[in-house]
Design a protein around this motif. Sequence first.
Motif, PDB file in Angstrom:
ATOM      1  N   ALA A   1       1.110  -1.240  -0.161  1.00  0.00           N
ATOM      2  CA  ALA A   1      -0.407   0.176  -0.417  1.00  0.00           C
ATOM      3  C   ALA A   1       0.785   1.107   0.309  1.00  0.00           C
ATOM      4  O   ALA A   1       0.427   2.292   0.084  1.00  0.00           O
ATOM      5  CB  ALA A   1      -1.063  -0.341   1.001  1.00  0.00           C
ATOM      6  N   THR A   2       1.719   1.017   0.643  1.00  0.00           N
ATOM      7  CA  THR A   2       3.206   2.038   0.672  1.00  0.00           C
ATOM      8  C   THR A   2       3.245   2.730  -0.305  1.00  0.00           C
ATOM      9  O   THR A   2       3.749   3.689  -1.743  1.00  0.00           O
ATOM     10  CB  THR A   2       3.394   2.074   1.680  1.00  0.00           C
ATOM     11  N   LEU A   3       3.624   1.239  -1.439  1.00  0.00           N
ATOM     12  CA  LEU A   3       4.464   1.328  -3.027  1.00  0.00           C
ATOM     13  C   LEU A   3       3.740   1.588  -3.468  1.00  0.00           C
ATOM     14  O   LEU A   3       3.715   2.548  -4.683  1.00  0.00           O
ATOM     15  CB  LEU A   3       4.618   0.507  -3.324  1.00  0.00           C
ATOM     16  N   PHE A   4       1.818   1.672  -3.426  1.00  0.00           N
ATOM     17  CA  PHE A   4       0.800   2.167  -4.496  1.00  0.00           C
ATOM     18  C   PHE A   4      -0.120   3.521  -3.743  1.00  0.00           C
ATOM     19  O   PHE A   4      -0.695   3.738  -4.194  1.00  0.00           O
ATOM     20  CB  PHE A   4       0.211   1.244  -5.061  1.00  0.00           C
ATOM     21  N   ALA A   5       1.134   3.848  -3.416  1.00  0.00           N
ATOM     22  CA  ALA A   5       0.275   5.117  -2.355  1.00  0.00           C
ATOM     23  C   ALA A   5       0.029   6.509  -3.054  1.00  0.00           C
ATOM     24  O   ALA A   5       1.640   6.332  -3.949  1.00  0.00           O
ATOM     25  CB  ALA A   5       0.918   5.567  -0.754  1.00  0.00           C
ATOM     26  N   PRO A   6      -1.189   7.536  -3.795  1.00  0.00           N
ATOM     27  CA  PRO A   6      -0.854   8.600  -4.582  1.00  0.00           C
ATOM     28  C   PRO A   6       0.622   9.262  -3.948  1.00  0.00           C
ATOM     29  O   PRO A   6       0.392   9.872  -2.776  1.00  0.00           O
ATOM     30  CB  PRO A   6      -2.300   9.211  -3.945  1.00  0.00           C
ATOM     31  N   ALA A   7       1.038   9.288  -5.135  1.00  0.00           N
ATOM     32  CA  ALA A   7       2.351  10.788  -4.531  1.00  0.00           C
ATOM     33  C   ALA A   7       2.583  11.991  -4.869  1.00  0.00           C
ATOM     34  O   ALA A   7       2.278  12.001  -5.694  1.00  0.00           O
ATOM     35  CB  ALA A   7       3.208   9.988  -5.070  1.00  0.00           C
TER      36      ALA A   7
END
Lengths: 473, 480
Positions: free
Chosen positions: A417-423
């Motif tokens: 989920a962190t990797l795909f978090a909106p950045a």
Amino acid sequence: VNGGWVIPINWDVFGPAIVLCGGALLALVADLLTTKRSFLLSWVPMLAGSTAALVLDLRSAGFPVGFDGIILVGTILIVLASTVLHAENAMPPGEFQFLLGSAATGGLVIVGAADLVTLLVGLELLTLPSIALVGLRQGDRRAIGSAWTFFLASVVSTAITLMGIAMIYGLSGSLHYGELGWHGGSGARAAFSVGLVLTLIGFLFKIGAVPFHAWVPDAYRGASPVVTAFLSSVSKAAVLGALLVLVYLGFPPESSGVWLPLVAAVAVVTMTAGNVGALRQNDGVRLLAWSSIAQAGFLLAPALVGEPLPAINAAAQYVAVYALANIVGFIALAVVSKVRGSTSFDELAGLARTDPWVGVPLAFAVLVLAGFPPAVIGLVTKYVVFVPVVSGGWTWVAVVMAINVMIGLAYYLRFVATLFAPAEAAGFRSVGGSVGVRVATFVVMVGALALAAASLWPSAVLDHVVAVTIEPR
Amino acid sequence: MITAALLAFAVAAVVLAIAPRAFSGRRAAELGGIASAVALVELARIPIGKPGTLWAEVDQPWIGSPGARFHVGVDEISWPLALLTATLTLACCVWQWQRGTSPALVALLMVIAGASLGVFVAQDLLLFFIFFEFALVPMWFVIARWGENATGSKQARRAATKFLLYTVIGSSLMFVGFVLLALRGHSLQIDELRGSTSLTAAILIAVGLAVKVPLVPVHTWLPDAHSKAPTVGSVLLAGIFLKLGTYGLIRLNVQMLPQPTERIAPWLAGLGVLGIVWAGFACLAQDDLKRLVAYSSVGHMGFVVLAIATMSQTGIIAAVFGSVAHGLITGLLFFLAGSLKERYGTASLAALGRGLYGRAPWRAVAILGAGLATIGLPGLAGFWGEFLTLRAAFEPASLLPQTFSIVLMVIATAGVVLATAYVARFARSLLQGVPTRLDLDRDLWRREALVVVALLLPILVLGFFPALITGLFPPIGYAP
């Protein structure tokens, strides 16, 4: 047995190890010959050596591949990806390649060992360079501290194993696998059991099983992620393979009453403690380090089946997938740490969006470790390790494993989920980095592609990774 | 045909994942809608075969050494559920036909739909399990990312994680059960394992599915997840996900492991009825409409589990009917509750005010219709599921003692009364009374009306022509 000191050498087994070792020496010598720091000069011989060793191994042993194949493929991938260290001045390239090659040679030796002395020598050949690798970065105090911890843990474990081996040798009068045993009554049996447990404790140390795991998070975090990739995949696969061969083919079958409960208890405690430890981590490397402690429990579990063939093969299949996923994961983190300077979750947030060529493979590797679709291969290999556990009659262990799959998902998912978090931040792109970073990124992608392909055709792994094909003994 | 339906979802998901920029907003929903429509058509054109046989069966070798096969097919139990899956997904895509729709959301919906469909059609335990797990992580993202209060909501994320961990602990235990069965039966094919007698496996599988259904002590994930999820997430959770549990109980427990399941059937029946009553009271106390609908699901699933626990032919028909009806009705209710929430920013009955009839008549009528269907009003689909359940509980085929079963039946009937009470309560407080006009008042959007009609229609049709589902089964034999 008379003439016990003459150790017969099977060149089919030993040949690849010699070639690999030659590659490592060549890398060291090549590096010595020039005064200028040159990464390629030691990288090329090491890569050539490990590739030649794999070719030799495949020609003599062929398909299906066993632990030796896993070790060699893993080594090649790590050597390839070590280009990420190219520009790192603190890392001496010649020493790095040499130590890596030596350790891998040690791995090959222990999985092929058929007597206790070879095993011990191989184990040291694997461990001592690994310790040096952890502390190799010049001027890195934390790395040196980690190396010290690792060294102390390792020395203690070796001493314990040595003690155990001495007892076993004394009782059985032989060092050769299959001839180990005891003569006489229950006293001898008890002494043999003690020796056996002591020997195993050394192995459990090296594999990072609880309660002998304390060095793992420290060493994994202190070392460069490339070294960590090696420790968590190649080194672990080798120790696991050697352990299984020793308990199933080395020790007499009657001894299983001693080590089966030990392995069951250690596996259960290891996976639980590792998972619980991983829950609180907020750094990619530390999370994978704890996860690899938990995975050690899953790696040990198939040993419970009580028969060599299913145990060794299930473990080999699991470790093959696990090792590849760990290599992809740690190399990806090595790239991130190189490009962005840190692998904390804050830094990793949205990586799959800002830098999909690293982020997506990393997420996929994490899902493989979690055993969740779309990483079907992770799930299938979970099935592969559950089967021997249940078929050995250890249903309660299987239930604990099931609970651990749940705990594991909790943090693996947090990672994904962190990797795909909106950045928001644009971040750095690894594909735009130096050549070394790009080669490492390429390795990450190839590894993830292999895992994805294996998810569609799991037979590709299950049919081609078989460590033992015929019932020995 | 089944493979084509699965592929339709897979292709749409992959396309949306690879080229999100080419499909943003309405175009993503359109692509998803087309994929769902293709899947629906492919599934609908499966020729109806004899009960108890597999229709449109595909059986290909897949993984050699554990003997897993790509083995799919439908029968009278799974076909209606497969159609339900495609229908609800299509409705969700129509619902998302708005400018702000994220392609990632539609892609996740496609994965969820495809995976659920896969569970309904899989005839191989490993394949079943893979599909079962496949939908979980996407659903986590749907709830956590698009749930209540939009991005980064801690509450939505917590609800999503709770849902996921509950389900995964259940499914992992089920996995152990599968491994046990596969080792005993030397096969992973559901039809070949039929008649296996392992009680441990039956319990592990039933526990895993009970979390999914959910049965009462393990239902606590449901109200949070359903109420925090975005509208389409709630619809798919309630409409399809819960059916994975009841379908699994029918397929794996009742059909595959009849002997050991007889021994746990009384527990299932008792917990199911407990759920009916528990949910009835819980609904009476809810202020949030989404939470209310979520709890009502627990009650409806209680009926379905009671029906399954009777293990009789009538019970199975009741369970399938009840599952399909619940999927349509609760799906509709969640659409309507979601619409309220999207419109007013809250689904709290107190905040929404009174007299919706006067403020937004079509919306009010739709809510009333769905509410009546929830009660089980004759002439609507909900009636048949509950009626047949009570009928089955009167004459259980399992080891359920008949007196116990009749007691359960009576309690379940009381549950119907409770349902009437809570529907009457929200109808009175929300729909009737002096209109308290709010600035945001607006009737259904056209796309919303389309979804409402598309779901009300089958509810009515099934209500008047129950033979559309019961006719798939062999006629119910009356015990002398």
